[in-house]
Every structure is written in structure tokens, then in C-alpha cells.
Design a protein around this motif. Structure first.
Motif, mmCIF file in Angstrom:
data_model
loop_
_atom_site.group_PDB
_atom_site.id
_atom_site.type_symbol
_atom_site.label_atom_id
_atom_site.label_comp_id
_atom_site.label_asym_id
_atom_site.label_seq_id
_atom_site.Cartn_x
_atom_site.Cartn_y
_atom_site.Cartn_z
ATOM 1 N N LEU A 1 25.655 37.118 41.458
ATOM 2 C CA LEU A 1 24.907 36.009 41.329
ATOM 3 C C LEU A 1 24.160 35.789 39.689
ATOM 4 N N LEU A 2 24.042 37.071 39.036
ATOM 5 C CA LEU A 2 23.502 36.805 37.748
ATOM 6 C C LEU A 2 24.392 37.094 36.610
ATOM 7 N N PHE A 3 25.101 38.386 36.579
ATOM 8 C CA PHE A 3 26.033 38.709 35.630
ATOM 9 C C PHE A 3 27.252 37.574 35.699
ATOM 10 N N SER A 4 27.535 36.952 36.868
ATOM 11 C CA SER A 4 28.593 36.223 36.849
ATOM 12 C C SER A 4 28.288 34.694 36.312
ATOM 13 N N ALA A 5 26.973 34.605 36.438
ATOM 14 C CA ALA A 5 26.233 33.219 35.869
ATOM 15 C C ALA A 5 25.800 33.387 34.377
ATOM 16 N N GLY A 6 26.205 34.285 33.949
ATOM 17 C CA GLY A 6 26.090 34.623 32.209
ATOM 18 C C GLY A 6 24.788 35.059 31.830
ATOM 19 N N ARG B 1 35.309 51.956 44.664
ATOM 20 C CA ARG B 1 35.470 50.801 45.921
ATOM 21 C C ARG B 1 35.527 49.878 45.024
ATOM 22 N N SER B 2 36.378 48.923 45.808
ATOM 23 C CA SER B 2 36.682 47.556 45.373
ATOM 24 C C SER B 2 35.312 46.629 45.458
ATOM 25 N N PRO B 3 35.080 45.615 44.978
ATOM 26 C CA PRO B 3 34.315 44.713 45.115
ATOM 27 C C PRO B 3 34.148 43.977 46.397
ATOM 28 N N GLY B 4 35.655 43.597 46.899
ATOM 29 C CA GLY B 4 35.653 43.070 48.097
ATOM 30 C C GLY B 4 35.167 44.150 49.441
ATOM 31 N N LYS C 1 38.345 22.659 55.440
ATOM 32 C CA LYS C 1 36.949 23.229 55.222
ATOM 33 C C LYS C 1 37.394 23.577 53.604
ATOM 34 N N PHE C 2 36.265 23.017 53.095
ATOM 35 C CA PHE C 2 36.107 23.625 51.625
ATOM 36 C C PHE C 2 35.366 24.619 51.537
ATOM 37 N N LEU C 3 35.742 25.757 50.738
ATOM 38 C CA LEU C 3 34.957 27.025 50.543
ATOM 39 C C LEU C 3 34.547 27.278 49.168
ATOM 40 N N LEU C 4 33.472 27.622 48.907
ATOM 41 C CA LEU C 4 33.076 27.980 47.702
ATOM 42 C C LEU C 4 33.002 29.542 47.379
ATOM 43 N N LEU C 5 33.776 30.192 46.481
ATOM 44 C CA LEU C 5 34.044 31.528 46.493
ATOM 45 C C LEU C 5 33.140 32.052 45.204
ATOM 46 N N ASN C 6 32.587 31.330 44.505
ATOM 47 C CA ASN C 6 31.556 31.779 43.567
ATOM 48 C C ASN C 6 30.462 31.154 43.420
ATOM 49 N N PRO C 7 29.435 31.543 44.271
ATOM 50 C CA PRO C 7 28.093 30.681 44.250
ATOM 51 C C PRO C 7 27.280 30.698 42.900
ATOM 52 N N THR D 1 39.213 38.731 48.117
ATOM 53 C CA THR D 1 40.466 39.021 47.110
ATOM 54 C C THR D 1 39.874 38.215 45.670
ATOM 55 N N TYR D 2 39.058 37.257 45.799
ATOM 56 C CA TYR D 2 38.474 36.647 44.355
ATOM 57 C C TYR D 2 37.673 37.574 43.971
ATOM 58 N N LEU D 3 36.726 38.375 44.397
ATOM 59 C CA LEU D 3 36.131 39.267 43.845
ATOM 60 C C LEU D 3 36.719 40.389 43.230
ATOM 61 N N ASP D 4 37.659 40.911 44.082
ATOM 62 C CA ASP D 4 38.504 42.034 43.431
ATOM 63 C C ASP D 4 39.240 41.500 42.366
ATOM 64 N N THR D 5 39.699 40.478 41.813
ATOM 65 C CA THR D 5 40.086 39.650 40.968
ATOM 66 C C THR D 5 39.256 39.650 39.631
ATOM 67 N N HIS D 6 37.933 39.042 39.924
ATOM 68 C CA HIS D 6 37.190 38.879 39.015
ATOM 69 C C HIS D 6 36.135 39.626 38.553
ATOM 70 N N LEU D 7 35.660 40.788 39.503
ATOM 71 C CA LEU D 7 34.652 41.787 39.244
ATOM 72 C C LEU D 7 35.254 43.111 38.902
#
Length: 897
Positions: A623-628, A816-819, A586-592, A804-810
Motif C-alpha cells: 500500500l505504501l511503497f507501491s503508492a510512491g 517466498r513470492s508476494p503471491g 465483475k470489475f476487479l481492482l488488483l492494485n489498491p 499473479t499480479y503481485l508476483d509480477t510487480h513486487l
């Protein structure tokens, strides 16, 4: 008026919150904002959206017309008052003055001509729409259409007869992949018609400013169209509903194929046949062979006429199907032709949020407005749309079918095609090995060691030993050559005559320890790696084939597309089950936000709306800040409910009737004491609540266990003395039947009002078939009970990787952590959707009971919608909660009397 309006056209006097909603929406659209609008279900959100957005659109179009007219007048005045050209030559200039004046005047004249041309187009479009609305049709066009339709039907019948009479290899011409050039950038001149057509200029139009409205399901879209029909804009707006071929096809021969994949393939094949037919009629030589059928509903004049009727009258998909059958025109292609001049386009999520689908549907977002409704799960929707999964059975079937295809046509395929087909086979075989399987053997009989592995894309390519293949070129080849369709046609035509849909034995002799590159080079030298054409079929496998897709290459193509779309934001999950056929990759998209960014960038304004959008802060972050998107571009609006505050009673229960603390954590919820206490709570509720009670459990498994426990202990019988018991069905097609019986039972009890059974109780599951899109209004849902908190499975590898991805990037916030925030948000979004089912209109009333001490936490309470949160009371003992509930329903009973 700047950025606002004092009043809006409305079918009745709007509620105050509807006026506030429309004003906020108008301002957001006028200023080009990204708006997050929250309006509880039952507050007339759809009508507010329609009247607010279309008021802005009509004002915007009028403003542009006035600006264009003023500019045109100014330019014409400038041309008429300009001085006559001088015949003298300037000493300081290399060119005479008259040349300079000529160039300047030509530019001005061109600008004036452009304005005049745009105004003329607009007037012609409006005149044509007015003519349609007044039901004045051109008779000659109808007659011509009728003649063409008769001819087309005759051609269809003739082609069917010839197909049955002409056997031989020449028939396979349509199954052979055409000669392919890897650097060929040629694109079809028209998506709808192959060659030049006398009507092409009439059919192709530029896109006007429009609003794209999208929602999750076709029923929600149909409901929105019906609201537009009831609005003051129903006679003046050009609305086009878009859908898939499966939803819009009126050709019975194609419709009866059933699956969306086969319908798409057959439609595109008929479209290709039509283009070839036009080419042959233009003088090109036709190869001998059977006549190919074309679709009788795909005629330029008929499409144009239906397009005009679609633009002239607001219609939903059901009405379009009826119109298509009556006018012998294809609704699928007619609606796509109607997109450019339309003012409001209604379409499913996929057609806006997925770039390839957007392109295929002719949807252009540059400078347009997009409204995304029911957007509470937008992040999950984006992830699902851009994720892909393949199981072992599909991979083995694709490998077997493609091998047989290549072997049958190896003498007729060009060398480059054979090379690409061998590359595809090489990658598929690599994926089978990565799942622990062996190429060329039946996947149902192959056992694998169960477990889950998670990789970055690059690491996965190394694991499967396919890192030496250029997947981008391979994906482009699959798309341009349409090999998935060719292979589907091949299997459909020859299944049962030597070609099998699955693998039963193995002739694969390759050394599995060989490195990827060596294997690939060796595979290129051999004519065939593993040709499997067994002589007999097994009954069990044949039954499975009916369920599985006839063309698994479509799934393979989707996986390749997902794999080449993302890199750092994607992961590949290998899930190995007991057998290879059940195992999956399965391909999983972590950052929509990656795929949403283009929509936000292209559009003039984007409105994201729903019944509950809480928690907004996390939604903006993901969804918004991560998209610029900058904070200053975001506009927020949230309103309360139209119901009076005294019509809702939300309660948080921390303990049951016997004093047992309500703690439905995974470790404690299965204890008999907790199950018994839950039964006592529901028994008491059933005694005081009239009509219907809807009880939500956190999962299907827990629902099954607790109901079995109650059945054994006799608790269900106690429920049955007051409420007839219903359970959420396992099959989706049984939902309507269960809801119908539930509704009729309650209505019967309300009318009879005997001392025995007072209504019904429905056991449902959060996130199940009953938790979204179904209304439990009035007596159907006088009380909604939420048992426990529906947290997602924290042990899921996909969820862990996402955390894990959210904890690393946000950034971390509020300790509390983003995760952790993601897990809490997923839980509370599900809760909010479920409890929002009860209150549906101003006069409705209901009680909401949240059974778990954890709901009393301030952080959890803050995630409830404001209109519920502000009325919620927390009870540490059951007695006080029960007393308030008894009082609530007694007051309602007295008021009705």
C-alpha cells in the motif's frame, strides 16, 4: 518545543503505553509522516488518538497564529519606517522612484491586509462558537426560521394535493433527460444552493487545518465521538460527524422510502425543485403543471443555525437527528456546511478513500491530517470500494427499462440524448452477450455454460464487441444527464401500467455474428432494437422485483465508473452460472495503491492504525511503497497490551488427547478421526474453563459439517453437560439476540456456580458476524479456540489473478513470492482479528488455543501480535498443554477467592 510534548491532557492518569503512543503520534503529525500505529484493543487506543492528535492540532494552530502575528508586526513596522517617496527621477531607470516605491508598498499593504483579514475571520469564528457554547442564540434568526418552516410545510402539503390532482404528460417533464452538450464543462456554482442567496457569503467558508478520522462502521464512529465527549477537548473542539442521507435524513416522507438509492434520488429531486422555485420567484416564467414538493428542512437560515450548533457542541449522529427534528433543519446538509471550519471531521471510509464520494461530501485533503482506524483490512477495503459487479438479471432489467424509456419519450428527447441512450443500450447488450445470454429474453429462463473467464480491460471490450465505444464520454454523459435517476423515476411511476421491470419475451432479430461496429451503426439507423412491453406479469418475477433494485442503471453506472477508473491495474471476471440471471461480470481492482496514492500525496500526514497491523512489512510493500511513499516518510509504532503477562495463556496444539496429529489442511480436515479428535479437545477445554468458550472454524461449510458429525456421534451431548451450546446465526439481524442469550446464560451460571452447566460455548466462523467488532470480555470469553487455519480459497480466479499480479510487480522476499505472502497474510490477519476478541481491559484474562500443527512454524508465529507471540507456548502433546491450562484457571480462581 520541537516535534514533541512532555505531557498531554487526559481524563485520567494514562498508562505508560498510552503516553508512548501519544508522543509517537504527535511526532509523526508534526513531521508530516505516514504512521503505522498498532495498539491492541483494550489499551485505550481511541483516547490516545484523540488526546495526542488534538494536542498537536491546538499547538499547531497556536504556532501559526504567533507566526502570523509576528509577520504582521514586522510588515507594519516596515511600512511605517520606510523612507518618504522621492520626487526625483532616476537617470538609470525608465520609471520614477516614486512609482517603484508605490508598487513595493502596495504589495506590502496587500500582505498586511490579508493577514488582518485572516485574523478577523478567525476571531469572528471563535466568537460565534463561544456564543453557541454559552447557549446565547439570536432570537430574530429563530423567529425567522420558524416562519419559513411553517410556510414550507404548507407548501409541501399543497404540492402533495396538486400532484394527486394533475394528470397528463406534462408531469413527465421531470423524467425527460435535459438537452446535453458533450463538451459542456459547466458546473453548479454551489453544491447546496442553486442561485445567489443573501446568506451564501455567510455559509461558505475556507477550510481550516483539520483532522479527518475515519473508520469502517457507523457504530465505531459513534463510539469514537463518545470518547471525544469524555476527553478534555470536549468543550473546545469543533467536531462534525458525516454520514449518508440514509443515516442523516429527518424528512419522514423521504426516510420511509427505505433504500439508500431511492432516498438519494428523492432528496436530490427536492433540492432541484427548490432551486427551480427560487428561479421562478426571481421572475422567470413557470411552466404549467403541478407544484413540485420541496424539503421543508432545507432552508438557508435553519441550515446555518444548525451548522453553528454542530460546530459548538460535540454530537454523534443520533444527537444530530434529534437536533435536526427540533430545529427543522437538515442534518445532512448542515454537517456538510460545517466541514470547512471544523477541526475534527468523523466519517466512514468511503468518504475519504473514494475520490468521487470525497468530492461530493466537500472533503478536501490538501494539507490536512487523515487518521484511518481499524485499518487491518485497508487493502481489501480499497479494492472493494473501487470494484463493481453486475449480474445478468440487472443487465437484462436495465436493457428492458431503458428501451421502454427511449421508446416512450423518443419524440421528446433531443437527437444527442437518443444517440447516447442507444450507445448505453449497445454496451449493455454487449455485456449480456458476453455472459452467453440473448437480449430480450427472461434471464431466469436462459441457461448458460458454467465457468469463469478472466480478461484485461481491453481484451474484455473486444470480447463484448464494445471496443468501438468511447466509454469515458459515455460515463460522463450518464453522470451529467442523471439518466439513472430519470430512469428510476420512470419505472417507479409507470410500473404496473404497461411498463415492466424485467424481460419476458424477445423481438431481437440481430445476427450475433455481425461485428461490433456494424451492429452499432445498424442500431443507430433503427428506431428501436427490442421494445418489450408485455401485457401480463408473472407472480414469481414480481416477487423478485421487490428484492432487486428498482433502478439497475445505478449498478450499470457504477460498473462503467470502475471500468473507466483503471486500466493496467484492473481485470474483468466473467462468472457464468447455471442461468443468465445468476451469472455476473465483475470489475476487479488488483492494485489498491493506485487510489490510495492521491490521499497520501495530498495530506500533510496520514496515520494508519488498528488493534493489530501485522505483518507490517507486507502492508508497507503493497500500500505504501507501491503508492510512491519513501521509507524515510514512514513512522512505525507498536505497543504491548496493558494486561499483565500472566493474564494471557496462548497455546499451540500440534496433537490431540489421543495423540492424533492436528492437521486441518483441506485434504485431511474432513476425516472422522480429525473431527472426533477436535471434539475431544473441546470436551476437555469445557471441563476446566469457567464461563464462556468461543470456538472459531475456518468456514461456514466446515462448521456445518463438523457440528453435524458431533451431533451424530453424541459429542454435542458431552459439551452440553458442561456448556450450553450456541451457534453463529445465519442472519445478521439475529446476532444481537444470540449474543444476548449467550451473555445471560454465562452470567446466570457464574452467579449460581452449581456443579452442572458452568457456562456456554459459541461456535463461530472466522471472518463471520462474530469475528470483528464484538467483544467477548471477562466471563464471555475465558477461552478462544481456533480450529485450523482460515486460508482463503486458493482456487478463486480473483485471488489467483491478484497473486499473479503481485508476483509480477513486487519483489520476492525471504524465499517466498508476494503471491504466497498475500495468502498467508490474509489467513493470519483473520486469525489475529478473531483471537483479539477476548482480552478487552487491564483486569481481563483469557486462554487462546490454536489447534493446528502449522501454527508452530516460526514464520507463522511471527505474524501473531507481539503481545500474544511473546507468551505463546507450543505443545507437541496434549497433556502438557492441558496441564498448563488447568493450572492457569486454578490460579485465577484462587486469586479471586
Amino acid at each position: 518545543m520541537e516535534n514533541g510534548r512532555d505531557s498531554f491532557p487526559f481524563p485520567y492518569k494514562p498508562y505508560g503505553i498510552q503516553e508512548q503512543f501519544m508522543k509517537a503520534l504527535y511526532g509523526a503529525l508534526d513531521q508530516g509522516k505516514v504512521g503505522i500505529f498498532e495498539s491492541p484493543t483494550g489499551t485505550g487506543k481511541s483516547l490516545s488518538l484523540i488526546c495526542g492528535a488534538l494536542s498537536w492540532l491546538t499547538d499547531y494552530e497556536e504556532k501559526r497564529r504567533q507566526e502570523a502575528a509576528a509577520l504582521l508586526q514586522e510588515e507594519e513596522a516596515s511600512l511605517s519606517t520606510s523612507a518618504a517617496p522621492s520626487s526625483t527621477t532616476s537617470l538609470s531607470s525608465a520609471e520614477p522612484d516614486w512609482i517603484t516605491d508605490f508598487v513595493q508598498k502596495k504589495a506590502e499593504r496587500d500582505l498586511v491586509s490579508k493577514f488582518k483579514e485572516e485574523e478577523l475571520k478567525r476571531k469572528k469564528r471563535e466568537e460565534r462558537l463561544e456564543m453557541i457554547r454559552n447557549n446565547v442564540h439570536l432570537k430574530y434568526a429563530s423567529k425567522r426560521k420558524s416562519c419559513e418552516d411553517d410556510e414550507a410545510f404548507k407548501l409541501l402539503q399543497l404540492s402533495k394535493e396538486e400532484e394527486t390532482e394533475t394528470p397528463g404528460d406534462q408531469e413527465d417533464e421531470e423524467l425527460i433527460v435535459a438537452e446535453y452538450e458533450s463538451d459542456d464543462e459547466w458546473k453548479s456554482k454551489s453544491r447546496f444552493f442553486g442561485g445567489e442567496d443573501e446568506d451564501d457569503e455567510e455559509l461558505v467558508e475556507e477550510h481550516v487545518t483539520k483532522i479527518y478520522y475515519c473508520s469502517r462502521t457507523h457504530s465505531q464512529l459513534a463510539q469514537f465521538v463518545h470518547e471525544v465527549q469524555k476527553s478534555p477537548f470536549s468543550k473546545s473542539i469543533s467536531l462534525v460527524p458525516l454520514g449518508s442521507r440514509q443515516n442523516l435524513c429527518v424528512n419522514e416522507e423521504v426516510r420511509r422510502l427505505g433504500s439508500i438509492q431511492r432516498i438519494n434520488d428523492r432528496c436530490m429531486e427536492m433540492q432541484k425543485n427548490k432551486n427551480e422555485k427560487q428561479h421562478h420567484e426571481d421572475g422567470a416564467k413557470r411552466k404549467r403543471g403541478p407544484a413540485k414538493s420541496v424539503c421543508p428542512y432545507n432552508k438557508a437560515v435553519a441550515l446555518q443555525q444548525m451548522r453553528d450548533e454542530v460546530l459548538g457542541t460535540v454530537q454523534d449522529i443520533e444527537q444530530l437527528l434529534k437536533l435536526g427534528k427540533e430545529s427543522q433543519a437538515c442534518p445532512y446538509y448542515s454537517t456538510r456546511l460545517a466541514v470547512p471550519p471544523a477541526q475534527l471531521v468523523v466519517l466512514p471510509y468511503q468518504m475519504v478513500l473514494h475520490e468521487a464520494t470525497r468530492r461530493a461530501a466537500g472533503v478536501q485533503l490538501k494539507g490536512q491530517v487523515v487518521i484511518i482506524d481499524e485499518a487491518h483490512n485497508l487493502s481489501d477495503t480499497l479494492s472493494c470500494i473501487h470494484s463493481a459487479e453486475l449480474n445478468g438479471a440487472q443487465l437484462c432489467r436495465a436493457q428492458s427499462q431503458l428501451t421502454q424509456y427511449a421508446d416512450r419519450y423518443k419524440s421528446r428527447l433531443k437527437a444527442k440524448n437518443l444517440m447516447y441512450i442507444k450507445q448505453i443500450l449497445f454496451v449493455i447488450e454487449g455485456l449480456i452477450r458476453a455472459l452467453g445470454g440473448k437480449v430480450g429474453q427472461n434471464p431466469q429462463s436462459q441457461t448458460t455454460q458454467a465457468g469463469t473467464e478472466l480478461y484485461t480491460i481491453n481484451n474484455f471490450l473486444f470480447k463484448a464487441q464494445i471496443d468501438n465505444i468511447n466509454l469515458f464520454k459515455l460515463q460522463r454523459y450518464i453522470e451529467k444527464s442523471m439518466i439513472s435517476r430519470k430512469l428510476g423515476g420512470f419505472v417507479e411511476k409507470y410500473s404496473g401500467s404497461g411498463v415492466t421491470l424485467h424481460v419476458q419475451n424477445s423481438s431481437n432479430k440481430e445476427n450475433r455474428r455481425t461485428e461490433g461496429l456494424s451492429r452499432y451503426l445498424q442500431a443507430l439507423k433503427t428506431n428501436s432494437t427490442s421494445t418489450i412491453v408485455p401485457t401480463t406479469d408473472q407472480q414469481g418475477a414480481a416477487e423478485t422485483d421487490k428484492v432487486l433494485s428498482a433502478s439497475p442503471m445505478m449498478q450499470v453506472e457504477g460498473f462503467f465508473l470502475a471500468l473507466t477508473n483503471s486500466n493496467t491495474d484492473g481485470r474483468v471476471v466473467l462468472q457464468k452460472q447455471a442461468t443468465l440471471s445468476e451469472s455476473s461480470v465483475k470489475f476487479l481492482l488488483l492494485n489498491p495503491a493506485v487510489h490510495f496514492a492521491q490521499v497520501l500525496k495530498d495530506c500533510r500526514a496520514v496515520i494508519i492504525t488498528g488493534g493489530t497491523m501485522q505483518p507490517v512489512s507486507d502492508f508497507k510493500q503493497e500500500l505504501l511503497f507501491s503508492a510512491g511513499v519513501k521509507e524515510e516518510r514512514i513512522a512505525e509504532f507498536s505497543c504491548g497490551h496493558v494486561i499483565p503477562p500472566e493474564n494471557i495463556l496462548p497455546l499451540v496444539l500440534s496433537a490431540g488427547p489421543s495423540g492424533q496429529e492436528l492437521d486441518f489442511t483441506f485434504q485431511k480436515r474432513d476425516s472422522p478421526r480429525m473431527m472426533d479428535e477436535t471434539g475431544r479437545i473441546l470436551s476437555n477445554i469445557c471441563n476446566v474453563v469457567p464461563g464462556g468458550v468461543v470456538c472459531f472454524f475456518p468456514s461456514y461449510e466446515y462448521s456445518r459439517r463438523i457440528i453435524s458429525h458431533w451431533e451424530a456421534s453424541g459429542v454435542l451431548d458431552r459439551f452440553g453437560s458442561k456448556k450450553k451450546i450456541f451457534q453463529e446465526p445465519k442472519k445478521a439481524n439475529q446476532v444481537e439476540q444470540v449474543l444476548g442469550e449467550f451473555s445471560r446464560c454465562i452470567q446466570r451460571c457464574v452467579v449460581e456456580s452449581s456443579g452442572g452447566v458452568t457456562g456456554a460455548i459459541l461456535f463461530s466462523v472466522v471472518g463471520g458476524k462474530m469475528s470483528e467488532g464484538i467483544n467477548f470480555s471477562d466471563d464471555l470469553g475465558r477461552c478462544v479456540v481456533m480450529v485450523g487455519m482460515p486460508y482463503p480459497n486458493i482456487k478463486s480466479p480473483e485471488l489467483q489473478e491478484k497473486m499473479t499480479y503481485l508476483d509480477t510487480h513486487l519483489l520476492h522476499s525471504h524465499g517466498r513470492s508476494p503471491g504466497q505472502a498475500l495468502v498467508e497474510n490474509l489467513c493470519m490477519k483473520a486469525v489475529n482479528q478473531s483471537i483479539g476478541r477476548a482480552i478487552r481491559h487491564r483486569g481481563d484474562y483469557s486462554s487462546i488455543v490454536l489447534c493446528d500443527r502449522r501454527y508452530a512454524r516460526p514464520a507463522t508465529l511471527s505474524k501473531l501480535p507481539a503481545w500474544i507471540r511473546n507468551r505463546t507456548s507450543t505443545h507437541s502433546s496434549f497433556g502438557s498443554a492441558f496441564a498448563s491450562m488447568r493450572k492457569f484457571f486454578l490460579e485465577k480462581k484462587h486469586k479471586q477467592e
